[in-house]
Design a protein around this motif. Structure first.
Motif: not given
Length: 480
Positions: A233, A237, A438-439, A441-443, A445-446
């Motif tokens: 959280q 990044y 930003d995408y 950073t989401e990927q 975590n996934r």
């Protein structure tokens, strides 16, 4: 604390930030959203010509009667350096001036409506997880041209231009949409940070190969220590950077350059695929999914408690956690271990760059004052004051001479010295293509949580990069 073979402070100051880096972020340490990007050329900014004044003490023709507004990201560096050093120096130079100071960790939330309304601060320290999209701001004509600043006489010696007092990476990375629009103020090192005192007490050494890294993970696990963690959280990044720089370690800096240039197939090529796979496997075997629910401060406290061995971050962490560092903890930097037997960059390669970006609002009420504020920041007194307050170096040559530097920064300097020319370049797409970063950073975590495979991560990132490349509304940048 001095270790055998450690370089002296004088050597550090000569080598750490005051030689040309084979590196450079286009938009600083952190980047996030402001407004939608456009493909249009930047609108002309209001003139801030040096011809406004023949006085080398006031080259921009600053009017002391005009107030100045400064917005500072109060993160790892806090805002004391601005309030107690730079703003005081400005007031000393322009007696009677009024400075409005605003410190926040919510740059985008607070500033986005103001840019839309045309009520903007004169100087903005654009950092943090909510930092604004500089490419979009440039395309909309919001950023003042900093060429007059770089060409202005320096405060310390009017016969020397400001540009000649700075490490070259500043000028290399000032450009957005072909114009000098950004001042990156700090020198930073991003790698794996650890507790040197813990390692000394255990007889451990920083691993040089991936086999040594995993062997250390086995040892740490026996003692209940997580080998590696990053904040899921407000900080994923950090791990995206780590993956990117691991890809550069494997495939060379061209891997990062190709990502920035939106080259076809770069995200699915071997260096990126191998980097993502390596770190996903580390997380699966040695990680703790609880860290996906923690932010950066919580994760960093866990490391100070010796619950985490390695943490991927930059050299600002030592100041950020200064009040919490226990007596048995001493920050030190470790390069990324060799991932394969054929890595393009040898062990010891680290990422060194300039960051913590500042901009002047072209449509602000006092752009001349904004440029002068940055000129004061780039004086030796201004830069030395920053280092004294934050224990981090600036891009001003020689400004930190005589300043007591903390152990972690000396460790980083030693690592840079050992790396020589093997410096990992900084990815610039985080500032150029906010949506892609930003995408990512989401990927990140996934894939680290095991919700997607490394192959799916690479495919998804390539598709997003392709979409941005084909979107004519997004201004394209390039580097070599």
């Amino acid at each position: 604390m001095t270790h055998p073979g450690e370089i002296t402070r004088r050597q550090l100051l000569r080598r750490i930030g005051f030689t040309a880096f084979v590196a450079g972020p286009g938009a600083g340490l952190l980047s996030a959203c402001a407004t939608a990007g456009t493909g249009a050329a930047p609108a002309p900014a209001p003139s801030t010509s040096l011809a406004a004044s023949a006085d080398p003490k006031n080259p921009f023709g600053v009017d002391a009667k005009k107030p100045l507004e400064v917005v500072i990201f109060s993160g790892g560096y806090t805002d004391a350096y601005a309030k107690e050093v730079h703003e005081e120096l400005y007031k000393k130079a322009y007696a009677g001036v009024t400075i409005k100071h605003n410190a926040t960790q919510q740059i985008g939330t607070q500033l986005r409506p103001r840019f839309v309304a045309g009520d903007v601060p004169d100087v903005l320290n654009n950092s943090g997880p909510e930092s604004m999209d500089l490419t979009a701001l440039a395309a909309e004509g919001h950023l003042a041209d900093l060429t007059p600043l770089f060409d202005a006489p320096s405060i310390d010696d009017p016969a020397v231009r400001v540009r000649d007092t700075l490490t070259p990476a500043v000028l290399e990375n000032a450009r957005v949409n072909g114009m000098n629009l950004v001042l990156n103020y700090t020198v930073s090192h991003r790698a794996l940070w650890y507790n040197a005192k813990l390692f000394a007490s255990k007889g451990w050494t920083a691993p040089k190969t991936w086999a040594e890294f995993t062997a250390l993970g086995d040892e740490a696990k026996k003692e209940g220590i997580v080998l590696f963690a990053y904040p899921g959280q407000k900080g994923p990044y950090y791990q995206l950077w780590n993956i990117l720089y691991t890809a550069a370690k494997i495939g060379g800096n061209q891997a990062i350059i190709d990502i920035d240039n939106l080259v076809d197939g770069v995200w699915t090529a071997d260096p990126m695929r191998q980097a993502v796979t390596a770190w996903a496997e580390i997380q699966a075997k040695y990680g703790d999914k609880a860290y996906f629910g923690l932010d950066h401060t919580q994760t960093q406290v866990k490391q100070l408690q010796n619950q985490v061995l390695f943490y991927p971050v930059g050299s600002w962490i030592e100041n950020e956690m200064a009040k919490d560092i226990p007596d048995d903890f001493e920050y030190a930097i470790a390069p990324i271990p060799d991932v394969t037997a054929n890595d393009a960059m040898p062990y010891g390669a680290i990422q060194v760059g300039v960051g913590e970006n500042f901009v002047v609002a072209a449509k602000g009420k006092n752009p001349q004052g904004g440029l002068e504020y940055l000129r004061i920041m780039l004086s030796k007194e201004g830069a030395r004051g920053f280092t004294e307050k934050t224990k981090n170096l600036t891009v001003v040559n020689g400004a930190a001479e005589g300043v007591e530097l903390p152990a972690g920064l000396v460790s980083a300097a030693k690592a840079q010295d050992s790396a020589g020319q093997n410096i990992i370049t900084e990815a610039r797409f985080e500032g150029w293509y906010k949506e892609l970063f930003d995408y990512g950073t989401e990927q990140t975590n996934r894939v680290m949580a095991g919700r997607i495979t490394p192959e799916q991560f690479c495919t998804a990132m390539q598709k997003k990069a392709d979409d941005i490349k084909q979107d004519e509304s997004i201004a394209k940048q390039s580097r070599s």
